[in-house]
Design a protein around this motif. Structure first.
Motif, mmCIF file in Angstrom:
data_model
loop_
_atom_site.group_PDB
_atom_site.id
_atom_site.type_symbol
_atom_site.label_atom_id
_atom_site.label_comp_id
_atom_site.label_asym_id
_atom_site.label_seq_id
_atom_site.Cartn_x
_atom_site.Cartn_y
_atom_site.Cartn_z
ATOM 1 N N HIS A 31 -40.345 13.455 -49.520
ATOM 2 C CA HIS A 31 -39.448 13.081 -48.421
ATOM 3 C C HIS A 31 -38.277 12.244 -48.947
ATOM 4 O O HIS A 31 -37.115 12.456 -48.566
ATOM 5 C CB HIS A 31 -40.239 12.312 -47.355
ATOM 6 C CG HIS A 31 -39.410 11.826 -46.218
ATOM 7 N ND1 HIS A 31 -38.942 12.666 -45.227
ATOM 8 C CD2 HIS A 31 -38.954 10.592 -45.919
ATOM 9 C CE1 HIS A 31 -38.239 11.968 -44.372
ATOM 10 N NE2 HIS A 31 -38.239 10.704 -44.756
ATOM 11 N N ARG A 50 -35.862 14.415 -50.917
ATOM 12 C CA ARG A 50 -35.034 15.205 -49.998
ATOM 13 C C ARG A 50 -33.921 14.344 -49.419
ATOM 14 O O ARG A 50 -32.756 14.746 -49.366
ATOM 15 C CB ARG A 50 -35.888 15.783 -48.875
ATOM 16 C CG ARG A 50 -35.112 16.649 -47.917
ATOM 17 C CD ARG A 50 -36.049 17.286 -46.871
ATOM 18 N NE ARG A 50 -35.370 18.290 -46.101
ATOM 19 C CZ ARG A 50 -34.617 18.032 -45.017
ATOM 20 N NH1 ARG A 50 -34.481 16.793 -44.586
ATOM 21 N NH2 ARG A 50 -34.018 19.008 -44.374
ATOM 22 N N ARG A 80 -31.260 13.766 -52.031
ATOM 23 C CA ARG A 80 -30.465 14.988 -52.215
ATOM 24 C C ARG A 80 -29.465 15.159 -51.076
ATOM 25 O O ARG A 80 -28.282 15.426 -51.302
ATOM 26 C CB ARG A 80 -31.381 16.213 -52.299
ATOM 27 C CG ARG A 80 -30.636 17.531 -52.394
ATOM 28 C CD ARG A 80 -31.562 18.719 -52.427
ATOM 29 N NE ARG A 80 -32.445 18.844 -51.283
ATOM 30 C CZ ARG A 80 -32.086 19.330 -50.082
ATOM 31 N NH1 ARG A 80 -30.856 19.725 -49.853
ATOM 32 N NH2 ARG A 80 -32.985 19.425 -49.108
ATOM 33 N N ILE A 129 -30.381 22.682 -51.792
ATOM 34 C CA ILE A 129 -31.522 22.896 -52.691
ATOM 35 C C ILE A 129 -31.119 23.820 -53.835
ATOM 36 O O ILE A 129 -31.465 23.586 -54.994
ATOM 37 C CB ILE A 129 -32.734 23.462 -51.921
ATOM 38 C CG1 ILE A 129 -33.365 22.376 -51.065
ATOM 39 C CG2 ILE A 129 -33.775 24.030 -52.880
ATOM 40 C CD1 ILE A 129 -34.572 22.824 -50.266
ATOM 41 N N ALA A 185 -38.004 22.938 -53.542
ATOM 42 C CA ALA A 185 -38.536 22.863 -52.179
ATOM 43 C C ALA A 185 -39.990 22.395 -52.186
ATOM 44 O O ALA A 185 -40.389 21.565 -51.364
ATOM 45 C CB ALA A 185 -38.407 24.216 -51.487
ATOM 46 N N GLU A 214 -40.116 18.722 -52.839
ATOM 47 C CA GLU A 214 -39.740 17.954 -51.642
ATOM 48 C C GLU A 214 -40.831 17.974 -50.578
ATOM 49 O O GLU A 214 -40.856 17.116 -49.712
ATOM 50 C CB GLU A 214 -38.425 18.481 -51.069
ATOM 51 C CG GLU A 214 -37.228 18.136 -51.930
ATOM 52 C CD GLU A 214 -35.908 18.567 -51.319
ATOM 53 O OE1 GLU A 214 -35.908 19.198 -50.235
ATOM 54 O OE2 GLU A 214 -34.866 18.258 -51.927
ATOM 55 N N LYS A 215 -41.730 18.934 -50.648
ATOM 56 C CA LYS A 215 -42.849 18.986 -49.701
ATOM 57 C C LYS A 215 -44.059 18.199 -50.204
ATOM 58 O O LYS A 215 -45.054 18.077 -49.510
ATOM 59 C CB LYS A 215 -43.264 20.436 -49.446
ATOM 60 C CG LYS A 215 -42.243 21.206 -48.643
ATOM 61 C CD LYS A 215 -42.684 22.632 -48.439
ATOM 62 C CE LYS A 215 -41.618 23.405 -47.678
ATOM 63 N NZ LYS A 215 -41.935 24.823 -47.556
#
Length: 125
Positions: free
Chosen positions: A15, A18, A21, A28, A43, A46-47
């Motif tokens: 989190h 993200r 970024r 992404i 991705a 980021e999860k």
């Protein structure tokens, strides 16, 4: 896979990545190109996917200008538990080499009944 605590920590890390970024206005795909990895890896990172390699994380942090944060993750100077355990294992009081030598000499004298002359401040012959 993994403990609930580690899963939550990885999700928080993702989190935060993200957010960093997005604050930089990067997509992404742009971040993936600049890090030399795939958009799906970014991705997943980021999860909070634990399967993403630490090298990918390091590359992302370089691009975001946050690599110094990775080096600070485990700063042994701030490891309170480790420092406490190390302090417990330390001897209470140190002995000088002269004291150790004197004790050894006393043992030898008692065992052999002889007296050798050793100058503790100089060389012995």
């Amino acid at each position: 896979m993994g403990s609930p605590k580690s899963r939550l920590a990885l999700e928080q890390l993702g989190h935060d990545l993200r957010g960093a970024r997005l604050r930089r206005g990067m997509a992404i795909a742009d971040l993936a190109v600049r890090t030399g990895t795939s958009a799906s890896s970014v991705a997943r990172l980021e999860k909070g996917d634990p399967g993403v390699g630490i090298g990918t994380l390091a590359d992302v942090l370089v691009v975001l200008g946050l690599l110094d944060r990775l080096a600070d993750l485990i700063d042994i100077r701030k490891d309170d538990l480790g420092l406490a355990l190390a302090a417990e294992r330390q001897p209470r009081r140190g002995r000088t080499s002269a004291t150790t030598l004197r004790r050894r000499q006393d043992k030898d004298k008692a065992a052999h009944g002889r007296t050798d002359v050793i100058d503790l401040d100089g060389a012995s012959f």
